[in-house]
Design a protein around this motif. Sequence first.
Motif, short mmCIF file in Angstrom:
data_model
loop_
_atom_site.label_atom_id
_atom_site.label_comp_id
_atom_site.label_asym_id
_atom_site.label_seq_id
_atom_site.Cartn_x
_atom_site.Cartn_y
_atom_site.Cartn_z
N CYS A 1 1.56 -1.43 4.48
CA CYS A 1 0.93 -2.75 4.64
C CYS A 1 0.95 -3.50 3.31
O CYS A 1 0.93 -2.91 2.23
N ASN B 1 -2.48 0.67 10.99
CA ASN B 1 -3.11 -0.66 11.02
C ASN B 1 -2.21 -1.69 11.71
O ASN B 1 -2.68 -2.43 12.58
N CYS C 1 -0.40 5.25 3.23
CA CYS C 1 0.19 5.91 4.40
C CYS C 1 1.55 5.29 4.64
O CYS C 1 2.00 4.43 3.89
N LYS D 1 -8.25 2.35 3.47
CA LYS D 1 -7.49 3.00 2.40
C LYS D 1 -6.72 2.00 1.54
O LYS D 1 -6.36 2.30 0.42
N CYS E 1 0.84 -1.20 0.00
CA CYS E 1 0.00 0.00 0.00
C CYS E 1 0.88 1.26 0.00
O CYS E 1 1.93 1.29 0.63
N CYS F 1 -6.51 -1.16 6.46
CA CYS F 1 -7.59 -0.22 6.77
C CYS F 1 -8.35 0.05 5.47
O CYS F 1 -8.01 -0.49 4.41
S1 SF4 Z 1 -2.70 1.50 7.43
FE1 SF4 Z 1 -4.14 1.58 5.69
S2 SF4 Z 1 -3.36 3.25 4.38
FE2 SF4 Z 1 -1.75 2.70 5.78
S3 SF4 Z 1 -0.51 1.26 4.61
FE3 SF4 Z 1 -1.96 0.07 5.86
S4 SF4 Z 1 -3.72 -0.29 4.51
FE4 SF4 Z 1 -2.50 1.36 3.60
#
Ligand code: SF4
Length: 922
Positions: free
Chosen positions: A57, A219, A53, A89, A50, A87
């Motif tokens: 993740c 997360n 953020c 996102k 991802c 999450c």
């Molecule tokens: S906490 Fe959410 S936005 Fe951040 S890297 Fe993990 S999945 Fe992506």
Amino acid sequence: MTDNDIPRLVPDGELTSYPPVERWDDWEEYDAGAWPQRVKNTYRLVPTTCFNCESACGLLAYIDKESGTIRRFEGNPEHPGSRGRNCAKGPATINQVDDPERILYPLKRVGERGSGEWERVSWEDALIDIGSRMGTAIREGRNDEIMYHVGRPGEDGFMDRTLKAWDVDGHNSHTNICSSGARVGYAMWSGYDRPSADFANARFILLLSAHLETGHYFNPHAQRIMEAKQAGAKIATVDPRLSNTASMSDYWLSCWPGTEPAMLLAIARLLLEWDAVDHEFMERWVNWKDSMTHRYPGRPPTYREFIEVLKEEYTQYTPEWATEECGLQEGQIEIVARAVADAGHAFSSHTWRSVGSGNLHGWQGARTLQFLHVLTGSVGTKGGLSPSGWVKFKPQHWNMPPPHSRWNEMLWPKEYPLAHHEMSILLPHFLKEGRGKLDVYFTRVYNPIWTNPDGFTWLEVLKDEDKVGLHVALTPTWSETAWFADYVLPMGVAAERHDTHSYETHAAKWLGFRQPVLRVAAERDGRKIERTYETNPGEVWEETEFWIDLSWKIDPDGSLGIRKWFESPNDPSRPISVDEYYGWMFDNSVPGLPEKAAERGLTPLEYMRRFGAVEIERDVYQVNEHPVEGAEVGEHGIATKGGVPVGISIDGEVVAGFKSPSRKLEWYSQTMDEWGWRDEAIPGYQRTHVYWRGMDLDGTERILVPIFRLPTLIHTRSGNAKYLYEISHGHPLWINANDADELGLVTADMVRIETETGHFVMRAWPTEGIRPGVVAASHHLGRWRLDDEKGNERWSSALVNVEQLDDGQWRLRQLKGIEPFTSDDPDSERIWWRDPGVNQNLAFPVHPDPISGMHAWHQRVRIVKAQPGDRYGDVVVDTTKSHEIYKRWLEMTKAAPGPGGLRRPLWLDRPVKPTPDTYRMT
Ligand code: SF4
């Protein structure tokens, strides 16, 4: 069973969470949308990471084998940090891939800068134009006029390598609007600028942050905090706002903003009073001898005397006094102190944004929080807190250039010698003052006009071609800042690029690999792919390949000595490929990876492409006690290898220790003392610029907390994610119901919030979920665009007019909110939300803390009813006042040179460290 039946993976009545990895190349499932028909889809599942953020993740892209398109993203169960969970996102990455308004081709400005007139150009022309301009600047010794300004890096080391190869001290970051305050607080103890909490094994967790919902490493941390809670751990959250995290906690402590260090020192005082102190740890690992010698020279330099000193220093921090100072309820401090004491080594904590990012002297928040860990010995323990560097894995990069030999005062000005990161928020003021200019300025996933304080000052300098010669925006999405660029170059989202990363999510070390999933799928299908853009949508590039190709254009014949760092190791006549680059890294610098790969009959690169991440070490604790062999022990027991400190000799044994100058945990920081901050050299409490006493709280004055995140959005990067904006849009002003009564406000009343430089207009939301005297608005909303059909995505932005009024003030006024629109995505006609929110950051002047350089976000504001003529979303700002306020805060600084004629202490980290001789001021 028919031909159309898919066999179950587990017996009837049982569920399984993820497709097993051995089926990822050929995964079948029914199309949920076709129900009740049983329509089978066949997917290839390819992992990536991802990009929404900093947590990085794992994601798993579901690539439809028939259409060759990505259908959705889920979690990657093989990722050690996120363990298959995300999450909202993470899965919303699919919106970013499919956004009908995304930038698909390189664009070049054709009209006046900011006029919104663009033409499509070829990548080759753009690379030649930018590269030749940079080559000229470097040939003429104007290296400092090249700057790379990054919002979300999402990678570890490639850009450092690139800047070193260019011999450019041009790394600029977003960190002093984010976390440089807390980083200084931690770094002054141990040399490490962030903590790594072992939440899963903690018995008590103290959060100065909305950590469960929006914190750093959100997360991965949240899932481990919840595991601890399920196992019986207690949680306390310190926040003036009843965040989701506070509501899930056992204790909510609603401090006056900026008073948190007073509360933490009162807890420290109680621990000392109760003797809930790990003396064995303290005596071995705290720099008590140096503290006594340098700060209390007349007193016996013994550990026992040191403990007496601590009791004396903090005697004023009685729970009664701190309760009053912080505005807490009676008994709360004692409850938390008891919980800390009882948890002992299994006490964990985190602070993120919050006190460190909101306040003048906010860095003392992390400094005083770490003090509790030092007292209880919960440093490096199971369930405790370790330094980030113990678990963050930094792979080596192929053919790393030596450090660059320049010091750029536009980034590291002499006034802020201890700033943890670049003085990014001051760049437009430095340009205005004529301290320098920029010839080529890259913004990379960075949107300072919207994200930074004082956005109109940014707008003024970005429009001025004498100050910024060429502005290149590298971005996957439109932004307010990209609108004022000369080139807008489309870069890939999470599924369209290569990066490596490793973060301090728990007591283990791992490395993640972001990769272009369609490229990987195409290669598995036997296609030969040379460059990632061949499989990306439109002409979207990935940055690794961009920097390689740009470097060739800067130095086409190799005469600048730049090209050699970007040549293929197998054939220097061509650029290095990503397979060669990352293949070398995985072959040579990731412990255990070659063996793990060999077990599966894969090369290390194939392993990373298959699994997306690798765990390198688990149960990482007490690294300070690791023995060090072959070092030379010198003055003060410091052990070195080749002149570089690597450990400390304690009781005749050389162990690693920490990264501070003494290799111990520094209660007293000689560095701060020597650089002019004697009072601040020990964990302490100084009053914030929004200190509640003395404010007109009986009148209209309040403290504005403008920095809380929403868990579903991520700054300006999620503006193209329809799933997320359907969940989160609009951001009312949280105001305590009693305050609202006093000010005559009811829900949805329009209010004018007056700052030092102007005002903005939003709607009030009276609630019991915030302490009286404090108001709050999430910084996540208020996106805007200047053209109805171009610029920021219409899922999230208002059409606005920006103009200068007769009195020289800037005014942003919304012309219309979010509305349905026609596009290739039928959902765009189903948009039902209307409120884009308000860009409040525009109305904040810069408040750089004189030590950490962190922008102190909190504001003293006046709340009044909207005035005649005010409209929702109005922002009015006087940038002349902004510049005056910048100068006022500058007066608080203590400029270099420090000891030895240095610009900055040599031991203190900084991004892309140059050669040591550059630290000396001439
Ligand atoms: S906490 Fe959410 S936005 Fe951040 S890297 Fe993990 S999945 Fe992506």
